[in-house]
Design an enzyme around this catalytic site. Structure first.
Site: not given
Ligand code: 3H9
Length: 705
Positions: A63, A107, A110, A130
């Site tokens: 992200a 992300g 993911e 993270e």
């Protein structure tokens, strides 16, 4: 502006390429672009299969952390919402193959896990880092990862934050194939093999989710690991809670739980602090007055003078980065000792499985021990790492000035001395800089780059580049006594000794500090560095004391008793074979007697007071350093303390911590201590000014940006 996501076609396979340099973060526009491309490809009857790949040097590094930073300020927003995209990818009627090179992190992983297949080149890394940002995988990662790799491996990845390489990912079931040769070609060929097969949805897999009894043991072990390697941190525990939900709840319920946890964790101080440190570590490379495109000298080989603890550690740091080193000593015995220490260190790493014997042999072969300056006329960088003596350092710089080639950078590893005075011993002060490594130099990430009056921009830029090449964080600091780190350390150490004299014990002080999150207590640090060294520094700076100034009294006595710390088996503590500190009644008695004789009234001291006096005195000194311009940003001081002095990253460094407490409160306490304890606590004018204006160090940094 170029599109961050493009769609093309190859052999009947749709190829979605993400192009959002430098690391293909999922910034605004990227998820939307992927979604549009995916839907277009899905609708296109000529497309049988879809490959998603990263353009440039990587797949997707996660992200956009800028977005997470904004979300941490507004946690109810829940952060970037990737859920619709993930569902859309997984529900795509045509197989989606994720083609991974570089990194698939956070992300990025993911997104990859929502695909139906994953292929990667061998040196690709996949991970859930993270936790390093104080958050958890928040885009269904805690729900898909255990479904692919099993609960134990998912716990390990989410708690440690360590990425794994593709071959291991293949073994674990995270990817389906390691591609040799060109990734896109391999991925398209793989897509051809799976085209037409029914899609496999990760969220529907439950064969690796384990039984309740197996999982209970895994989570107990995971919590123990978190307590050990990420003491006091909330994110690993939150990740475990979300992973546990994956094992007990249906997928969608688990995702709901994950979202709740993300909101909670974003609202806390730790995520904000760790995100601050992430950006601060990168901002240090931006030095005012040194444009980004400043030329640097290529550094292919290094000469190091001194094979002691520091010189040996620096030599290992260089060899670890593939840089060849000439390591010079004056006597054979010292050279042998230095080399033996290097060998022992490497052997211990091989034993622990950190790298192979072959890697160790390669690294040893890069280190060339010698007693002369032979070859120093060809090296690109010389680092002097002898003990702290100005006359000796000046003599050495005089010698290397005569030998080194014109464009050789000349560096001193001094931890306290005036770099301009050292530079004056050469005919080329523009080439001289301080590179202050921290012990053990092959492990510690910090390098203070001490910029005196003279070094050219190119020399400063080269120093930043060499720090990066060594895998370290180089922070440019001014040429003041103790530079930044040690200058703040001295009052911290002094205050801890005052606390002991006033009624507490070394172990109580250290416990308060480690409970606060410091990697080690200050007395244990003093014993590790050596009481003899602390004594010498105290003597050296005695001339700076004001008349009547309070000085700590016990250190000198320990020195006289020969209790020089760990190396003598006794200092503030006693030490056993394993070098574990053991509280020593003899030291307690010595402290009490010394206090009695000096007329110091002893009283109970709370952990809160220990923390305030130890940490605020550092912050006050930090504010002075900032105002004098010896650190460019408060954030630089935070990086120095988190990477070199064991300050907990989840508190963001001392200056960020001050902002978190509120400068008004910090200033009020400093002011109070000033009234009680005198001029050593005189508030720094900048602290006073910011506190009175209701401002913060972070805001002050912004005015400098
Ligand atoms: C996440 O994904 C959360 C999810 O679960 C969803 C939650 C809802 N965003 O490090 P470098 C910038 S959390 C924005 O010098 P390297 C960096 O600031 C994220 N910017 O390069 C720098 O900018 P500048 C999980 C990012 O080659 C530039 O890129 N992912 C991001 O030494 C170059 O960076 C991570 O934690 C980002 N995600 O190392 C990975 N990443 O030049 C974080 C980098 O202006 N990133 N930048 O200073 C890294 O670990 C390293 O950057 C990486 C490259 C290994 C990728």
């Amino acid at each position: 502006m170029t599109q961050p996501v493009t769609l093309s076609s190859r052999d009947g396979v749709a190829v979605i390429t993400i192009d959002n340099p430098p690391v293909n973060a999922l910034s605004p526009g990227v998820p939307e672009g992927i979604l549009t491309a995916l839907e277009t490809a899905e609708r296109d009857p000529s497309v049988r299969c879809i490959v998603l790949i990263g353009g440039g040097r990587t797949f997707i590094a996660g992200a956009d952390i800028k977005e997470l930073e904004a979300a941490a300020r507004n946690p109810e927003s829940g952060g970037p919402d990737l859920h619709p995209l993930l569902t859309r990818i997984e529900d795509c009627a045509k197989p989606v193959v994720m083609a991974i090179h570089g990194t698939a992190l956070g992300g990025g992983l993911e997104i990859a896990m929502a695909g139906h297949y994953r292929v990667a080149v061998a040196d690709a890394s996949l991970g859930a880092p993270e936790v390093n940002l104080g958050i958890i995988p928040g885009a269904e990662g805690t729900q898909r990862l255990p479904r692919l790799v099993g609960v134990a491996a998912a716990v390990e990845m989410c708690v440690s934050g360590r990425p794994i390489k593709a071959p291991q990912a293949l073994q674990m079931g995270l990817i389906d194939r390691v591609i040799e040769g060109d990734l896109l070609t391999g991925a398209v060929a793989f897509a051809g093999e799976v085209a037409g097969q029914p899609v496999r949805k990760t969220r529907e897999k439950d064969d690796r989710l384990g039984s309740a009894s197996e999982n209970a043991a895994i989570f107990v072990a995971g919590r123990a690991q978190a307590a050990k390697i990420r003491r006091n941190q909330t994110a690993p525990l939150a990740a475990l809670e979300a992973l546990e939900a994956a094992t007990t709840l249906p997928f969608h319920e688990g995702c709901k739980k994950e979202r709740e946890i993300v909101r909670r964790i974003l609202a806390g101080d730790q995520a904000k602090a760790m995100i601050h440190i992430f950006f601060a570590e990168r901002a240090v490379a931006r030095v005012p007055g040194i444009p980004k495109d400043t030329a640097t000298y290529p550094i292919a080989n290094v000469g190091i003078i001194g094979a002691g603890t520091m010189g040996g550690g620096i030599a290992m740091a260089c060899a670890n980065a593939g840089i060849s080193v000439l390591l010079k000593e004056t006597e054979q015995a010292a050279l042998d000792r230095g080399l033996a220490a290097i060998r022992k260190n490497y052997e211990s790493s091989v034993k622990k499985g950190r790298f192979s014997q072959a890697v160790m042999d390669q690294r040893m072969a890069l280190i060339h021990p010698q007693l002369t300056y032979d070859g120093f006329d060809k090296v690109d960088l010389i680092i002097e790492a002898v003990f702290e003596s100005m006359p000796l350092k000046k003599q050495i710089f005089g010698e290397i000035d005569k030998i080194a080639k014109a464009d050789c950078v000349l560096a001193s590893n001094t931890s306290t001395l005036d770099i301009d005075e050292i530079a004056a011993a050469t005919s080329r002060p523009r080439m001289v800089i301080g590179l202050h490594f921290f012990s053990p130099a092959h492990v510690m990430r910090l390098v203070e780059i001490v910029r005196g009056k003279h070094p050219s921009n190119e020399v400063v830029a080269t120093s930043l580049a060499i720090a990066k090449k060594l895998g370290k964080v180089g922070v440019v600091v001014g040429n003041c006594r103790g530079f930044v780190g040690n200058r703040m350390m001295l009052p911290y150490m002094r205050e801890a000794q005052f606390l002991a004299e006033e009624g507490t014990t070394p172990e109580q002080v250290d416990k308060a500090l480690t409970d606060f999150g410091m990697a080690m207590g200050i007395f244990a640090v003093d014993d590790m560095g050596g009481i003899d060294l602390a004594y010498r520094v105290k003597q050296e700076y005695a001339y700076l004391r004001k008349p009547g100034e309070r000085v700590p009294l016990v250190l000198d006595k320990l020195y006289e008793m020969g209790r020089w710390g760990q190396k003598r088996g006794a200092g503030w503590y006693r030490y056993d074979e394993a070098r574990a500190p053991i509280p020593d009644p003899e030291v307690h008695a010595l402290i009490e007697k010394t206090a009695r004789e000096a007329g110091i009234a002893r009283r109970g001291i709370t952990p809160e007071e220990i923390i305030e006096r130890s940490i605020y005195i550092m912050i006050n000194e930090g504010a002075r350093i900032l105002e004098e311009g010896h650190a460019q940003r408060a954030a630089d001081i935070d990086v120095i303390y988190c990477t070199g002095y064991g300050f907990p990253g989840y508190r963001g460094g001392p200056m960020w911590y001050a902002d978190t407490v509120g400068l008004k409160s910090v200033y009020a306490r400093v002011h109070d201590f000033h009234t009680r304890y005198g001029h050593l606590w005189e508030p720094a004018p900048l602290l006073k000014k910011l506190a009175e204006a209701g401002s913060s160090f972070a805001a002050w940094d912004e005015t400098k940006a």
